[in-house]
Design a protein around this motif. Structure first.
Motif, mmCIF file in Angstrom:
data_model
loop_
_atom_site.group_PDB
_atom_site.id
_atom_site.type_symbol
_atom_site.label_atom_id
_atom_site.label_comp_id
_atom_site.label_asym_id
_atom_site.label_seq_id
_atom_site.Cartn_x
_atom_site.Cartn_y
_atom_site.Cartn_z
ATOM 1 N N ASN A 59 0.744 -1.105 0.091
ATOM 2 C CA ASN A 59 -0.049 0.019 -0.069
ATOM 3 C C ASN A 59 0.890 1.261 0.015
ATOM 4 O O ASN A 59 0.741 2.304 0.633
ATOM 5 N N VAL A 60 1.716 1.235 -0.947
ATOM 6 C CA VAL A 60 2.926 2.441 -0.972
ATOM 7 C C VAL A 60 2.555 3.063 -2.636
ATOM 8 O O VAL A 60 2.164 2.020 -3.293
ATOM 9 N N THR A 61 2.762 4.391 -2.428
ATOM 10 C CA THR A 61 2.220 4.897 -3.855
ATOM 11 C C THR A 61 3.874 4.697 -4.368
ATOM 12 O O THR A 61 4.670 4.780 -3.753
ATOM 13 N N GLN A 62 3.992 5.026 -5.767
ATOM 14 C CA GLN A 62 5.105 5.250 -6.428
ATOM 15 C C GLN A 62 6.101 6.562 -5.861
ATOM 16 O O GLN A 62 7.057 6.260 -5.776
ATOM 17 N N GLU A 63 5.116 7.522 -5.566
ATOM 18 C CA GLU A 63 5.834 8.541 -5.039
ATOM 19 C C GLU A 63 6.605 8.498 -3.548
ATOM 20 O O GLU A 63 7.528 8.676 -3.210
ATOM 21 N N VAL A 108 10.267 5.274 -10.544
ATOM 22 C CA VAL A 108 9.498 3.896 -10.290
ATOM 23 C C VAL A 108 8.903 3.582 -11.067
ATOM 24 O O VAL A 108 8.568 2.207 -11.332
ATOM 25 N N SER A 109 8.127 4.525 -11.760
ATOM 26 C CA SER A 109 7.014 3.856 -13.005
ATOM 27 C C SER A 109 7.853 3.146 -14.062
ATOM 28 O O SER A 109 7.376 2.291 -14.559
ATOM 29 N N ARG A 110 8.876 3.632 -14.448
ATOM 30 C CA ARG A 110 9.744 3.242 -15.422
ATOM 31 C C ARG A 110 10.217 1.531 -15.033
ATOM 32 O O ARG A 110 10.296 0.756 -15.936
#
Length: 170
Positions: free
Chosen positions: A18-22, A35-37
């Motif tokens: 439950n952690v966002t990419q940010e 992180v998205s890449r």
């Protein structure tokens, strides 16, 4: 190595936490875009960050590189390998133990023959041999938890007691 599979696994692990990419990026000192890449498989994290990810997600580094959790097959293979290592080690210990027993048997025979030649009773030597073998088997039983070794050691100790008692009472 399948980057897309690894990326999908990284995304799965992040979602489980439950952690966002940010938030993950801030934790690792990289941008959300980085992180998205990783999660799309277009880029791969550096090795030092991959190690941090393994620690953060509490997974094995091999799991990250494989792009999935350890399968049941991997656990079964590991059990099989460990079983082979244990068997090999037991075989080496048995060979070593057998060499010791054979050496003691030769020494014992020589000592009994010498005592008989000198007209002495071999009873103390028999007791010594039984005690040695009893201790050897008891020690092996302690390490292996094998009832057969325990019983064999007990029989040797019993033989030592009977022989010593007979020698003393005679």
């Amino acid at each position: 190595m399948n980057q897309q599979k690894i990326g999908a696994f990284l995304k799965e692990l992040r979602n489980e936490k439950n952690v966002t990419q940010e938030q993950l990026g801030e934790n690792l000192g990289v941008s959300r875009r980085t992180v998205s890449r990783w999660e799309t498989g277009s880029n791969m994290p550096d090795l030092d960050i991959l190690i941090e990810l393994a620690d953060f997600y509490n997974v094995d580094l091999r799991e990250l590189l494989d792009g999935g959790r350890k399968g049941k097959n991997m656990n079964e293979e590991m059990k099989e390998t460990l079983g082979k290592v244990v068997s090999y080690n037991e075989m080496l210990n048995l060979k070593s133990m057998n060499k010791g027993i054979m050496t003691m048997a030769v020494v014992f025979i020589v000592m009994v023959l010498l005592s008989m030649w000198k007209g002495l009773s071999p009873a103390p030597l028999v007791s010594m041999m039984c005690a040695y073998n009893g201790a050897t088997y008891m020690s092996k039983a302690k390490d292996s938890k094998d009832k057969t070794d325990f019983i064999t050691g007990s029989i040797f100790f019993l033989a030592m007691l009977i022989n010593t008692t007979a020698f003393v009472l005679h």
